[in-house]
Motif scaffolding. Structure first.
Motif, PDB file in Angstrom:
ATOM      1  N   ILE A 146      10.130   3.118   4.315  1.00  0.00           N
ATOM      2  CA  ILE A 146       8.783   2.651   4.656  1.00  0.00           C
ATOM      3  C   ILE A 146       8.754   1.134   4.740  1.00  0.00           C
ATOM      4  O   ILE A 146       8.259   0.552   5.709  1.00  0.00           O
ATOM      5  N   SER A 147       9.296   0.471   3.721  1.00  0.00           N
ATOM      6  CA  SER A 147       9.271  -0.998   3.715  1.00  0.00           C
ATOM      7  C   SER A 147      10.166  -1.580   4.801  1.00  0.00           C
ATOM      8  O   SER A 147       9.832  -2.600   5.411  1.00  0.00           O
ATOM      9  N   ALA A 148      11.300  -0.939   5.073  1.00  0.00           N
ATOM     10  CA  ALA A 148      12.229  -1.460   6.070  1.00  0.00           C
ATOM     11  C   ALA A 148      11.658  -1.376   7.477  1.00  0.00           C
ATOM     12  O   ALA A 148      11.934  -2.234   8.323  1.00  0.00           O
ATOM     13  N   LEU A 149      10.853  -0.365   7.755  1.00  0.00           N
ATOM     14  CA  LEU A 149      10.261  -0.209   9.080  1.00  0.00           C
ATOM     15  C   LEU A 149       9.090  -1.159   9.309  1.00  0.00           C
ATOM     16  O   LEU A 149       8.666  -1.370  10.442  1.00  0.00           O
ATOM     17  N   ALA A 150       8.570  -1.731   8.221  1.00  0.00           N
ATOM     18  CA  ALA A 150       7.393  -2.593   8.317  1.00  0.00           C
ATOM     19  C   ALA A 150       7.787  -4.069   8.285  1.00  0.00           C
ATOM     20  O   ALA A 150       8.842  -4.438   7.775  1.00  0.00           O
ATOM     21  N   ASP A 151       6.918  -4.895   8.821  1.00  0.00           N
ATOM     22  CA  ASP A 151       7.096  -6.340   8.725  1.00  0.00           C
ATOM     23  C   ASP A 151       6.382  -6.901   7.503  1.00  0.00           C
ATOM     24  O   ASP A 151       6.792  -7.917   6.942  1.00  0.00           O
ATOM     25  N   ILE A 152       5.306  -6.248   7.103  1.00  0.00           N
ATOM     26  CA  ILE A 152       4.516  -6.636   5.936  1.00  0.00           C
ATOM     27  C   ILE A 152       4.153  -5.370   5.175  1.00  0.00           C
ATOM     28  O   ILE A 152       3.897  -4.330   5.784  1.00  0.00           O
ATOM     29  N   VAL A 153       4.137  -5.443   3.854  1.00  0.00           N
ATOM     30  CA  VAL A 153       3.703  -4.316   3.030  1.00  0.00           C
ATOM     31  C   VAL A 153       2.390  -4.687   2.348  1.00  0.00           C
ATOM     32  O   VAL A 153       2.286  -5.755   1.728  1.00  0.00           O
ATOM     33  N   LEU A 154       1.404  -3.832   2.470  1.00  0.00           N
ATOM     34  CA  LEU A 154       0.098  -4.029   1.843  1.00  0.00           C
ATOM     35  C   LEU A 154      -0.112  -2.938   0.799  1.00  0.00           C
ATOM     36  O   LEU A 154      -0.012  -1.753   1.106  1.00  0.00           O
ATOM     37  N   VAL A 155      -0.421  -3.350  -0.418  1.00  0.00           N
ATOM     38  CA  VAL A 155      -0.680  -2.406  -1.507  1.00  0.00           C
ATOM     39  C   VAL A 155      -2.175  -2.395  -1.799  1.00  0.00           C
ATOM     40  O   VAL A 155      -2.782  -3.446  -2.020  1.00  0.00           O
ATOM     41  N   ILE A 156      -2.760  -1.204  -1.790  1.00  0.00           N
ATOM     42  CA  ILE A 156      -4.187  -1.046  -2.090  1.00  0.00           C
ATOM     43  C   ILE A 156      -4.322  -0.064  -3.250  1.00  0.00           C
ATOM     44  O   ILE A 156      -4.033   1.116  -3.103  1.00  0.00           O
ATOM     45  N   GLU A 157      -4.729  -0.534  -4.391  1.00  0.00           N
ATOM     46  CA  GLU A 157      -4.891   0.244  -5.622  1.00  0.00           C
ATOM     47  C   GLU A 157      -3.559   0.842  -6.096  1.00  0.00           C
ATOM     48  O   GLU A 157      -2.984   1.704  -5.427  1.00  0.00           O
ATOM     49  N   ALA A 158      -3.101   0.377  -7.222  1.00  0.00           N
ATOM     50  CA  ALA A 158      -1.863   0.883  -7.812  1.00  0.00           C
ATOM     51  C   ALA A 158      -1.909   0.656  -9.317  1.00  0.00           C
ATOM     52  O   ALA A 158      -2.309  -0.415  -9.774  1.00  0.00           O
ATOM     53  N   LYS A 159      -1.523   1.657 -10.057  1.00  0.00           N
ATOM     54  CA  LYS A 159      -1.468   1.506 -11.505  1.00  0.00           C
ATOM     55  C   LYS A 159      -0.262   0.655 -11.890  1.00  0.00           C
ATOM     56  O   LYS A 159       0.569   0.311 -11.050  1.00  0.00           O
ATOM     57  N   GLU A 160      -0.176   0.344 -13.173  1.00  0.00           N
ATOM     58  CA  GLU A 160       0.897  -0.527 -13.664  1.00  0.00           C
ATOM     59  C   GLU A 160       2.269   0.034 -13.324  1.00  0.00           C
ATOM     60  O   GLU A 160       3.188  -0.693 -12.967  1.00  0.00           O
ATOM     61  N   LYS A 161       2.416   1.352 -13.432  1.00  0.00           N
ATOM     62  CA  LYS A 161       3.652   2.024 -13.033  1.00  0.00           C
ATOM     63  C   LYS A 161       3.312   2.923 -11.859  1.00  0.00           C
ATOM     64  O   LYS A 161       2.661   3.936 -12.005  1.00  0.00           O
ATOM     65  N   SER A 162       3.752   2.532 -10.693  1.00  0.00           N
ATOM     66  CA  SER A 162       3.348   3.222  -9.476  1.00  0.00           C
ATOM     67  C   SER A 162       4.480   3.217  -8.469  1.00  0.00           C
ATOM     68  O   SER A 162       5.249   2.253  -8.373  1.00  0.00           O
ATOM     69  N   GLY A 163       4.569   4.304  -7.689  1.00  0.00           N
ATOM     70  CA  GLY A 163       5.544   4.348  -6.614  1.00  0.00           C
ATOM     71  C   GLY A 163       5.303   3.276  -5.573  1.00  0.00           C
ATOM     72  O   GLY A 163       6.230   2.828  -4.895  1.00  0.00           O
ATOM     73  N   SER A 164       4.055   2.845  -5.442  1.00  0.00           N
ATOM     74  CA  SER A 164       3.737   1.784  -4.492  1.00  0.00           C
ATOM     75  C   SER A 164       4.420   0.477  -4.861  1.00  0.00           C
ATOM     76  O   SER A 164       4.804  -0.306  -3.993  1.00  0.00           O
ATOM     77  N   LEU A 165       4.581   0.247  -6.156  1.00  0.00           N
ATOM     78  CA  LEU A 165       5.256  -0.975  -6.596  1.00  0.00           C
ATOM     79  C   LEU A 165       6.748  -0.903  -6.297  1.00  0.00           C
ATOM     80  O   LEU A 165       7.403  -1.933  -6.087  1.00  0.00           O
ATOM     81  N   ILE A 166       7.291   0.325  -6.254  1.00  0.00           N
ATOM     82  CA  ILE A 166       8.686   0.494  -5.840  1.00  0.00           C
ATOM     83  C   ILE A 166       8.834   0.072  -4.383  1.00  0.00           C
ATOM     84  O   ILE A 166       9.789  -0.615  -4.010  1.00  0.00           O
ATOM     85  N   THR A 167       7.878   0.480  -3.560  1.00  0.00           N
ATOM     86  CA  THR A 167       7.892   0.063  -2.153  1.00  0.00           C
ATOM     87  C   THR A 167       7.816  -1.452  -2.039  1.00  0.00           C
ATOM     88  O   THR A 167       8.524  -2.071  -1.244  1.00  0.00           O
ATOM     89  N   ALA A 168       6.947  -2.064  -2.860  1.00  0.00           N
ATOM     90  CA  ALA A 168       6.820  -3.526  -2.843  1.00  0.00           C
ATOM     91  C   ALA A 168       8.128  -4.191  -3.260  1.00  0.00           C
ATOM     92  O   ALA A 168       8.541  -5.200  -2.667  1.00  0.00           O
ATOM     93  N   ASP A 169       8.803  -3.641  -4.259  1.00  0.00           N
ATOM     94  CA  ASP A 169      10.082  -4.198  -4.704  1.00  0.00           C
ATOM     95  C   ASP A 169      11.130  -4.109  -3.596  1.00  0.00           C
ATOM     96  O   ASP A 169      11.890  -5.056  -3.367  1.00  0.00           O
ATOM     97  N   PHE A 170      11.177  -2.964  -2.912  1.00  0.00           N
ATOM     98  CA  PHE A 170      12.102  -2.831  -1.787  1.00  0.00           C
ATOM     99  C   PHE A 170      11.795  -3.869  -0.715  1.00  0.00           C
ATOM    100  O   PHE A 170      12.705  -4.486  -0.148  1.00  0.00           O
TER     101      PHE A 170
END
Length: 293
Positions: A146-170
């Motif tokens: 997901i992150s590799a296909l995108a130019d920018i990653v936008l996170v909307i609502e995520a708990k402290e431990k979230s799969g979305s933060l994994i995407t952000a880290d990638f």
């Protein structure tokens, strides 16, 4: 042909150029529909169990960005992911979902409508062959795509431990810019986004901020926007979407919209005057019968 699952191999014609830049990308991709091209793309990710406000923001960000020619990429999960896909489809733009299972499996089942529609307006993508079940370990893996296909990653609502933060880290490892929609201090669904901002992520208070990052001016490249079902202006439409068929109090509505109390009250009054909502009790609002969207 678009509905058929096909396999695209790394190094062969059709494999996304964006994935070729990074190590650890899959040797094969399974596709229903199309793969993203060279158009600018944003990944919109966030909590599955999100708030109504989060759903509205995801759909609105995706809709506006799509209207300006950006592809929207996410994971077709419940909550933020699905809302982003719907926003892009509403705008008529392409949207792509990277799944954590075989493409012959619709997961989650509640997003069957997206599963059926997206191959005709974008595509479904997976590194897993047909028959592969949606195991928990698959989803962190799909996030790197997901992150590799995108130019920018936008996170909307995520708990402290979230799969979305994994995407952000990638995304950060891949050299991508990460943005987050800020949330209220102390709100569990805001903890992840606020932490990203504290660590240096960009603050996304409006789609225009991301358009500026892409160098796209809002007055240019805007496609003709479709009329909303009720023909309301965007701000009115956002407030209207927070009103239910059961009475909802003003305090709850204020928690779900990004406007001041004064502006929200003005919009509620306008909606009442237009006959879209009623106020059965003081500061309690309900949609008028027949205004189901």
């Amino acid at each position: 042909m678009k509905d058929k699952i096909r396999c695209v191999q790394r190094g062969k014609t059709g494999y996304p150029d964006k994935l070729m830049q990074y190590r650890g990308m899959p040797k094969e991709l399974y596709v229903r529909g199309e793969l993203p091209g060279r158009e600018p793309a944003v990944a919109i990710v966030g909590a599955r169990m999100c708030s109504q406000y989060g759903r509205i923001q995801a759909q609105e960000f995706a809709r506006v960005l799509s209207l300006h020619g950006l592809a929207v990429i996410s994971g077709m999960a419940q909550g933020i992911d699905g809302s982003a896909h719907y926003g892009a489809l509403e705008a008529g733009g392409p949207t792509y979902a990277v799944l954590g299972c075989g493409l012959d499996i619709c997961y989650p089942a509640c997003n069957r409508h997206l599963y059926e529609k997206m191959p005709k307006a974008g595509g479904l993508i997976s590194e897993f062959p047909e028959g592969t079940k949606p195991l928990r370990c698959h989803f962190p893996m799909r996030n790197r795509i997901i992150s590799a296909l995108a130019d920018i990653v936008l996170v909307i609502e995520a708990k402290e431990k979230s799969g979305s933060l994994i995407t952000a880290d990638f995304a950060l490892e891949q050299g991508k810019d990460v943005f987050a929609v800020p949330g209220r201090v102390g709100d569990a669904l805001s903890a992840g986004c606020n932490r990203l901002i504290a660590q240096g992520a960009g603050i996304a208070c409006s789609p225009g901020m991301l358009l500026e990052q892409f160098g796209i001016l809002q007055e240019n490249r805007m496609r003709t926007e479709k009329n909303t079902v009720l023909g309301l202006a965007r701000d009115l439409d956002l407030v209207y979407s927070c009103v239910d068929l059961q009475p909802k109090d003003l305090h709850t509505i204020l928690e779900e919209v990004p406007f001041s109390a004064e502006k929200t009250m003005e919009i509620l009054l306008k909606l009442r005057l237009e006959g879209k909502i009623s106020e059965p009790f003081r500061n309690w609002y309900v949609k008028v019968n027949g205004d189901v969207r």
